[in-house]
Design an enzyme around this catalytic site. Structure first.
Site, short mmCIF file in Angstrom:
data_model
loop_
_atom_site.label_atom_id
_atom_site.label_comp_id
_atom_site.label_asym_id
_atom_site.label_seq_id
_atom_site.Cartn_x
_atom_site.Cartn_y
_atom_site.Cartn_z
N LYS A 35 22.82 150.45 -81.25
CA LYS A 35 23.34 149.09 -81.02
C LYS A 35 24.57 149.16 -80.10
O LYS A 35 25.13 150.24 -79.88
CB LYS A 35 23.70 148.45 -82.36
CG LYS A 35 24.80 149.20 -83.12
CD LYS A 35 24.88 148.76 -84.57
CE LYS A 35 25.93 149.57 -85.31
NZ LYS A 35 25.88 149.35 -86.76
N ARG A 131 28.61 142.50 -97.38
CA ARG A 131 28.64 142.02 -96.00
C ARG A 131 27.31 141.36 -95.65
O ARG A 131 27.27 140.23 -95.20
CB ARG A 131 28.94 143.19 -95.05
CG ARG A 131 29.06 142.79 -93.59
CD ARG A 131 29.27 143.99 -92.69
NE ARG A 131 28.12 144.89 -92.66
CZ ARG A 131 28.00 145.94 -91.86
NH1 ARG A 131 28.98 146.26 -91.04
NH2 ARG A 131 26.92 146.71 -91.91
N TYR A 254 56.07 150.70 -67.88
CA TYR A 254 56.43 149.34 -68.30
C TYR A 254 57.30 149.38 -69.56
O TYR A 254 56.99 150.06 -70.53
CB TYR A 254 55.18 148.53 -68.65
CG TYR A 254 54.41 148.00 -67.46
CD1 TYR A 254 55.01 147.16 -66.53
CD2 TYR A 254 53.06 148.30 -67.31
CE1 TYR A 254 54.29 146.65 -65.46
CE2 TYR A 254 52.32 147.79 -66.25
CZ TYR A 254 52.94 146.96 -65.33
OH TYR A 254 52.22 146.46 -64.28
N MET A 302 47.05 149.04 -66.75
CA MET A 302 45.64 148.65 -66.64
C MET A 302 44.81 149.71 -65.94
O MET A 302 43.69 150.02 -66.36
CB MET A 302 45.52 147.31 -65.89
CG MET A 302 44.12 146.74 -65.91
SD MET A 302 43.98 145.21 -64.95
CE MET A 302 45.04 144.11 -65.88
C1 LIG Z 1 25.83 150.59 -87.46
C2 LIG Z 1 24.93 150.86 -88.60
C3 LIG Z 1 24.54 152.19 -88.91
C4 LIG Z 1 25.12 153.39 -88.20
O1 LIG Z 1 26.43 153.62 -88.67
P1 LIG Z 1 27.27 154.92 -88.19
O2 LIG Z 1 28.47 154.91 -89.03
O3 LIG Z 1 27.56 154.70 -86.74
O4 LIG Z 1 26.38 156.08 -88.40
C5 LIG Z 1 23.60 152.37 -89.90
N1 LIG Z 1 23.10 151.31 -90.60
C6 LIG Z 1 23.48 150.03 -90.36
C7 LIG Z 1 22.91 148.94 -91.16
C8 LIG Z 1 24.43 149.77 -89.38
O5 LIG Z 1 24.80 148.51 -89.14
#
Ligand SMILES: *Cc1c(COP(=O)(O)O)cnc(C)c1O
Length: 367
Positions: A35, A131, A254, A302
């Site tokens: 993702k 969540r 800065y 930047m």
């Molecule tokens: C992002 C995610 C993972 C992977 O998590 P990592 O800590 O990057 O290995 C696995 N399962 C779900 C449901 C996630 O949202």
């Protein structure tokens, strides 16, 4: 010469990490989580490189899945949050995606849809992270309803997400797993993210879902033997574009937040927060310049940052600077910036070129 800042990608390291994940969880299938543009690395580059190592991929949205299908990736792809509205189900079916069902509403959409063929579904249960996922009390009923749904293919998977697997001594993980084990006896299941895979063998089940570790970084808060073999995939690098000597008492950058305590040599490196390096990185954050340990001196700009290279040998205009990756763990830099390595790589902007290193171990390209 082009601007020297770049994110180099070592795909042999990526495959090494995937093989390591498999060795740690030999009985489980591997779903590579790609993702958010594969945590900033580039989802197509990563999916193609893992084609032979991953049994499936996982993404967060339909758009991310479309990108992979359009490029010819044929693996199963799980939508980790399912669809966001009912009409996305048609596209999900057209692309033959795997669906998360994380609530009764999503289940009702699926039951009412007219799809050309059923889809593999994953019922997500909330075992304590609070969540996403259905309540534990409702899991049995919804799992049975999903199994009976004409748009659901084969046996639905049951899965959950661990909130504290990166912290070995917290018993929250045991509690989540104990609860998960009581649900839907016989259902194929999955619980482990990277931390679950590395530190909680009881969480391996039928599928593991690593993300962060595949990119070569440990998700654990403390050192862990199972994470020691990981190799960084991304090396963020640039070069020295200016050098100067400053007298003791002179300030750099800065706001003048860094003041030389001795006569100092300052190297200016062509990379900044516009290239994904964290502006929050504190004075003293390690940087490798010309292969030697140096430290950030002054606030990150930047497009540039300044490094104290006093006493180092052979530093000149053009010397390489490594901000994280090979020789300097991402997590170390994240710690100095008061943040998380996950965030640093994931928000790497498109401005920073991703350069794939020559990949001598790559299997010969087919097709
Ligand atoms: C992002 C995610 C993972 C992977 O998590 P990592 O800590 O990057 O290995 C696995 N399962 C779900 C449901 C996630 O949202």
């Amino acid at each position: 010469m082009a601007r020297p800042s770049q994110a180099r990608l070592d795909l042999a390291a990526l495959r090494h990490n995937a093989a390591h994940a498999r060795r740690l969880a030999p009985g489980a299938k591997l779903m590579a989580v790609i993702k958010a543009n594969a945590y900033g690395h580039g989802s197509l580059t990563i999916a193609r490189a893992l084609a032979a190592d991953a049994d499936a991929f996982a993404v967060a949205s339909l758009e991310e899945a479309v990108l992979l299908r359009d490029a010819g990736i044929e693996h199963p792809i799980l939508l980790l949050e399912g669809v966001f509205e009912p009409r996305e189900l048609d596209t999900a079916a057209a692309l033959n995606l795997w669906l998360t069902v994380a609530g009764e509403e999503q289940l009702a959409w699926l039951e009412e849809a007219r799809l050309p063929h059923p889809l593999q579904c994953w019922l997500k249960v909330d075992t304590g992270m609070h969540r996403l996922g259905v309540d534990v009390q409702a899991a049995e009923t919804l799992y049975r309803r999903l199994g009976a749904c004409r748009n659901s293919r084969d046996t639905p998977m049951l899965y959950t997400h661990l909130a504290c697997a990166d912290y070995r001594t917290d018993n929250a993980t045991q509690r989540q797993l104990a609860l998960f084990d009581t649900l839907c006896p016989g259902a194929p299941r999955s619980a482990a993210n990277s931390a679950g895979l590395i530190a909680w063998p009881a969480a391996h089940y039928d599928w593991v879902r690593p993300g962060y570790m595949l990119y070569g970084n440990s998700p654990m808060l403390e050192e862990h033997a199972n994470a020691a073999a990981l190799k960084p995939v991304m090396t963020l690098a640039s070069a020295v574009i200016a050098l100067r000597d400053v007298a003791a008492g002179e300030a750099v950058g800065y706001g003048g937040t860094w003041v030389a305590s001795r006569p100092s040599r300052i190297a200016t490196v062509a990379i900044g927060y516009g290239d994904g390096y964290p502006r929050q990185a504190a004075n003293g954050t390690p940087v490798l310049v010309g292969g030697q340990a140096a430290s950030l001196a002054g606030r990150v700009s930047m497009d540039m940052l300044t490094v104290d290279v006093t006493g180092l040998n052979g530093i000149r205009h053009g010397s390489e600077a490594i901000l994280w990756g090979e020789g300097l763990p991402l997590n170390t830099v994240a710690r100095h910036a008061g943040g998380s390595g996950y965030e640093l790589i994931t928000r790497m902007p498109s401005r920073t070129p991703r350069i794939v290193l020559a990949d001598t171990e790559a299997p010969p390209a087919s097709r």
